[in-house]
Design an enzyme around this catalytic site. Structure first.
Site, mmCIF file in Angstrom:
data_model
loop_
_atom_site.group_PDB
_atom_site.id
_atom_site.type_symbol
_atom_site.label_atom_id
_atom_site.label_comp_id
_atom_site.label_asym_id
_atom_site.label_seq_id
_atom_site.Cartn_x
_atom_site.Cartn_y
_atom_site.Cartn_z
ATOM 1 N N SER A 265 11.781 -53.129 -19.028
ATOM 2 C CA SER A 265 11.566 -53.536 -20.168
ATOM 3 C C SER A 265 10.778 -54.608 -20.329
ATOM 4 O O SER A 265 10.316 -54.804 -21.429
ATOM 5 C CB SER A 265 13.124 -53.576 -21.190
ATOM 6 O OG SER A 265 13.703 -54.290 -20.149
ATOM 7 N N HIS B 114 13.331 -59.884 -21.785
ATOM 8 C CA HIS B 114 12.672 -59.459 -23.022
ATOM 9 C C HIS B 114 11.568 -60.598 -23.551
ATOM 10 O O HIS B 114 10.370 -60.088 -23.762
ATOM 11 C CB HIS B 114 13.382 -58.787 -23.945
ATOM 12 C CG HIS B 114 14.275 -57.632 -23.375
ATOM 13 N ND1 HIS B 114 15.332 -57.250 -24.352
ATOM 14 C CD2 HIS B 114 14.206 -57.012 -22.369
ATOM 15 C CE1 HIS B 114 15.753 -56.165 -23.424
ATOM 16 N NE2 HIS B 114 15.260 -56.141 -22.469
#
Length: 337
Positions: free
Chosen positions: A157, A207
């Site tokens: 991610s 992230h």
């Protein structure tokens, strides 16, 4: 990325068929199938499934957790690079791969496979590097030791957040992020906050590192006009890997171009047939040099039919008389009846 204070093993959720169906359906409708995106999907899925023939080659997840302390302490590049291809469970894998499927197809189709592969490699390294730098900085300046410097995380991610920044960098419209309408160019920031609210164990720092890597990549891209060195390396590796296939394709293609018994009616621009072909004087059909009888009218190659071309030589003829039209028709009927 998903993170845990201590390394934990993945669970199962039965969602892989959904990923397979979505991927097949998406690729089926595309006229051109993006190979790099497909390769990334396959790599992440195979690492998660660990099939028997690959199991000895794939490190265990406990050996590749992204942990800033262990990476810096042992200079562990295996953790630095491979952790992005590991996932905790099926929902984690499927969510990331569905996102990669959509972003990868759009980006690879628009920029080409070589440039896309170069960008993915660059963003993957940058997102991991920025995350490592953030964790170390928080540890040194704010003594955030347990929260970030010692946390374990895995997942693709971070790179996906970077790809999202690149994909939406020039967008001027609005998009919905979990039901919240935001400007598309800031969608990654909204997703960063909302994911952390709904999934508290998601790696906030991973992230955030992906978003910052995407922004940094776009800044570097706009200020650098030369050729992409990573793209050059990727192109060279691709050419080296595909050389055997290109060689075989050339061999097969050259064999297909050889004349194998079927010709054409009529004369060439210069009245000369191709190499290895003889032309029937009666019906002007070009026959393979292996044939002794005209395939069109059945006239023999010898005698009155001695027009021939061999390796580009000019045709020669010992007779210029043509058969009567009725006789020619009769021979054709006999030949093909």
């Amino acid at each position: 990325m998903a993170n845990f204070g201590e390394g934990r093993r993945r669970g199962t959720g039965g969602m892989l068929p959904l990923l397979a169906i979505s991927t097949v359906a998406e690729y089926y409708r595309l006229p051109w199938k993006p190979p790099v995106t497909a390769g990334l999907l396959a790599a992440n899925t195979l690492v998660y499934l660990r099939p028997t023939f690959l199991d000895p080659l794939i490190p265990h997840i406990s050996e590749v957790w992204f942990n800033p302390n262990l990476i810096l302490k042992h200079k562990d590049l295996k953790r630095f690079f491979l952790s992005a291809f590991y996932h905790l469970n099926e929902p984690h894998l499927v969510y990331n791969m569905m996102s990669l499927l959509w972003k990868g197809i759009k980006l690879e189709t628009s920029m080409g496979s070589t440039q896309f592969a170069s960008m993915v490699v660059t963003l993957l390294g940058m997102s991991q590097g920025v995350t490592l730098l953030l964790a170390k900085s928080l540890h040194v300046f704010f003594d955030y030791r347990r929260a970030y410097f010692h946390e374990y995380s895995v997942g693709f991610s971070g790179a996906l957040f970077a790809l999202k920044v690149v994909l939406n960098a020039q967008a001027e419209d609005y998009t919905s992020v979990y039901g919240v309408l935001v400007p598309t160019k800031y969608a990654a920031w909204a997703e960063l906050v909302l994911v952390q609210m709904f999934v508290p164990r998601a790696s906030f720092l991973g992230h955030l590192g992906g978003i910052l890597a995407g922004i940094l990549y776009m800044k570097m891209k706009s200020s650098y006009s030369g050729s992409d060195p990573v793209a050059m390396v990727v192109r060279g590796v691709a050419r080296a890997v595909t050389w055997p296939l290109r060689f075989l394709n050339g061999v097969v293609g050259s064999r297909r171009r050889r004349i194998t018994g079927r010709g054409r009616v009529g004369r060439g621009q210069n009245g000369i047939a191709g190499a290895g072909i003889w032309r029937c004087q009666s019906c002007t059909f070009d026959n393979s040099g292996w044939e002794s009888v005209c395939e069109m009218c059945g006239s023999g190659r010898s005698g009155g039919n001695r027009w021939s071309v061999n390796q580009g030589q000019a045709p020669t003829s010992s007779s210029s008389s043509d058969l009567p039209l009725d006789e020619l028709r009769r021979r054709r009927v006999e030949r093909f009846s």
